[in-house]
Design a protein around this motif. Structure first.
Motif, mmCIF file in Angstrom:
data_model
loop_
_atom_site.group_PDB
_atom_site.id
_atom_site.type_symbol
_atom_site.label_atom_id
_atom_site.label_comp_id
_atom_site.label_asym_id
_atom_site.label_seq_id
_atom_site.Cartn_x
_atom_site.Cartn_y
_atom_site.Cartn_z
ATOM 1 N N PHE A 131 0.835 -1.201 0.000
ATOM 2 C CA PHE A 131 0.000 0.000 0.000
ATOM 3 C C PHE A 131 0.873 1.256 0.000
ATOM 4 N N GLU A 132 1.881 1.271 0.899
ATOM 5 C CA GLU A 132 2.769 2.437 0.994
ATOM 6 C C GLU A 132 3.548 2.663 -0.295
ATOM 7 N N ARG A 133 4.057 1.559 -0.867
ATOM 8 C CA ARG A 133 4.864 1.671 -2.082
ATOM 9 C C ARG A 133 4.030 2.233 -3.239
ATOM 10 N N VAL A 134 2.804 1.722 -3.354
ATOM 11 C CA VAL A 134 1.944 2.167 -4.458
ATOM 12 C C VAL A 134 1.497 3.615 -4.227
ATOM 13 N N LYS A 135 1.235 3.952 -2.964
ATOM 14 C CA LYS A 135 0.842 5.331 -2.654
ATOM 15 C C LYS A 135 1.967 6.309 -3.031
ATOM 16 N N ASN A 136 3.194 5.981 -2.603
ATOM 17 C CA ASN A 136 4.333 6.841 -2.952
ATOM 18 C C ASN A 136 4.539 6.905 -4.457
ATOM 19 N N GLY A 137 4.367 5.763 -5.119
ATOM 20 C CA GLY A 137 4.506 5.723 -6.576
ATOM 21 C C GLY A 137 3.474 6.616 -7.241
ATOM 22 N N ALA A 138 2.231 6.506 -6.760
ATOM 23 C CA ALA A 138 1.133 7.261 -7.379
ATOM 24 C C ALA A 138 1.375 8.764 -7.288
ATOM 25 N N LYS A 139 2.015 9.195 -6.200
ATOM 26 C CA LYS A 139 2.332 10.622 -6.056
ATOM 27 C C LYS A 139 3.403 11.054 -7.055
ATOM 28 N N ILE A 159 -5.066 -11.987 -5.800
ATOM 29 C CA ILE A 159 -5.434 -10.857 -6.664
ATOM 30 C C ILE A 159 -6.645 -10.119 -6.092
ATOM 31 N N LEU A 160 -7.671 -10.888 -5.666
ATOM 32 C CA LEU A 160 -8.875 -10.281 -5.074
ATOM 33 C C LEU A 160 -8.505 -9.450 -3.846
ATOM 34 N N TYR A 161 -7.643 -10.010 -3.019
ATOM 35 C CA TYR A 161 -7.262 -9.327 -1.783
ATOM 36 C C TYR A 161 -6.491 -8.034 -2.084
ATOM 37 N N ILE A 162 -5.584 -8.078 -3.039
ATOM 38 C CA ILE A 162 -4.804 -6.873 -3.367
ATOM 39 C C ILE A 162 -5.722 -5.777 -3.913
ATOM 40 N N HIS A 163 -6.718 -6.174 -4.700
ATOM 41 C CA HIS A 163 -7.683 -5.183 -5.184
ATOM 42 C C HIS A 163 -8.313 -4.442 -4.012
ATOM 43 N N LYS A 164 -8.652 -5.209 -2.958
ATOM 44 C CA LYS A 164 -9.266 -4.600 -1.779
ATOM 45 C C LYS A 164 -8.282 -3.640 -1.093
ATOM 46 N N VAL A 165 -7.030 -4.111 -0.949
ATOM 47 C CA VAL A 165 -6.006 -3.301 -0.276
ATOM 48 C C VAL A 165 -5.781 -1.977 -1.011
ATOM 49 N N GLU A 167 -7.775 -0.441 -3.170
ATOM 50 C CA GLU A 167 -8.985 0.261 -3.600
ATOM 51 C C GLU A 167 -8.978 1.773 -3.308
ATOM 52 N N PRO A 168 -8.593 2.189 -2.082
ATOM 53 C CA PRO A 168 -8.598 3.639 -1.800
ATOM 54 C C PRO A 168 -7.674 4.422 -2.737
ATOM 55 N N LEU A 169 -6.556 3.798 -3.133
ATOM 56 C CA LEU A 169 -5.589 4.483 -3.994
ATOM 57 C C LEU A 169 -6.090 4.542 -5.430
ATOM 58 N N VAL A 170 -6.794 3.492 -5.843
ATOM 59 C CA VAL A 170 -7.316 3.436 -7.208
ATOM 60 C C VAL A 170 -8.236 4.617 -7.453
ATOM 61 N N GLU A 171 -9.100 4.892 -6.468
ATOM 62 C CA GLU A 171 -10.024 6.008 -6.626
ATOM 63 C C GLU A 171 -9.299 7.342 -6.576
ATOM 64 N N LYS A 172 -8.448 7.479 -5.559
ATOM 65 C CA LYS A 172 -7.804 8.765 -5.330
ATOM 66 C C LYS A 172 -6.873 9.175 -6.472
ATOM 67 N N TYR A 173 -6.111 8.218 -7.005
ATOM 68 C CA TYR A 173 -5.103 8.569 -8.016
ATOM 69 C C TYR A 173 -5.467 8.069 -9.411
#
Ligand SMILES: [Zn+2]
Length: 206
Positions: A131-139, A159-165, A167-173
């Motif tokens: 989550f942290e890595r993807v969040k930093n990447g998205a920025k 895969i299903l679980y990662i989608h859930k993890v 999800e907040p970043l998918v919308e935001k970025y």
């Protein structure tokens, strides 16, 4: 327990090694001379000592060429495509994808997969770190996360679980999450895929 039994027990802890194969390894070693055994033990120790875990992608890398940094050469490479990151289960998967030379983005090593109906999925993989890595990447311009899990029910579950993890970043970025195309047929492990198979799987991702 004799030292030989104990050694057999250690080999059964290796991935994919059952008691019979473990016994074969033990007999193989016992037939070798002392020099072979000393070299083997010091090689194992030295490999362990010279290896670090990257604090960005979590892969293991040789720290000899790079003693100062806890970031691996891949994550430091300025030519890496920062729009895209591939999530793999384990180090050998990553190594194989690099070897095929068909992917130029960043990586992240999950460190496992999630068995179906698992009660504590976040303990099986590096969920928080991902989550942290993807969040930093998205920025910093990350646009797409490719999930390159094993083609089996456990991989699907992961895969299903990662989608859930994520999800907040998918919308935001407005990130895109894709999965490797099923050119990797059922049961094909990423660690054994050749460059043609992988190139197809990348092209047919969705
Ligand atoms: Zn790295």
């Amino acid at each position: 327990m004799t030292p030989t039994d104990k050694l057999t027990e250690y080999f059964t802890k290796f991935p994919g090694i059952g008691p019979r194969q473990a016994k074969r390894f033990v007999y193989f070693i016992l037939r070798k001379d002392n020099r072979f055994i000393e070299e083997l033990s010091s090689l194992i120790l030295n490999a362990k000592k010279s290896t670090m875990q990257c604090s960005s992608c979590y892969r293991l890398f040789s720290s000899e060429m790079n003693t100062q940094s806890s970031i691996c050469d891949l994550c430091q490479n300025l030519n890496t495509d920062e729009n895209i990151i591939m999530i793999v289960e384990k180090d050998v998967d990553l190594e194989n994808v690099i070897k095929t030379g068909v992917f130029g983005g960043f990586f992240f090593v999950l460190g496992g997969s999630i068995p179906i109906l698992d009660k504590s999925p976040s303990n099986k993989i590096r969920a928080k770190e991902l989550f942290e890595r993807v969040k930093n990447g998205a920025k910093n311009g990350l646009k797409e996360v490719i999930l390159a899990m094993s083609v089996n029910p456990e991989g699907e579950n992961t895969i299903l679980y990662i989608h859930k993890v994520l999800e907040p970043l998918v919308e935001k970025y407005s990130l895109k999450i894709s999965t490797l195309g099923r050119g990797l047929s059922t049961g094909t492990e990423l660690e054994y895929s050749d460059s043609d198979t992988l190139q197809n799987a990348l092209k047919n991702r969705g």
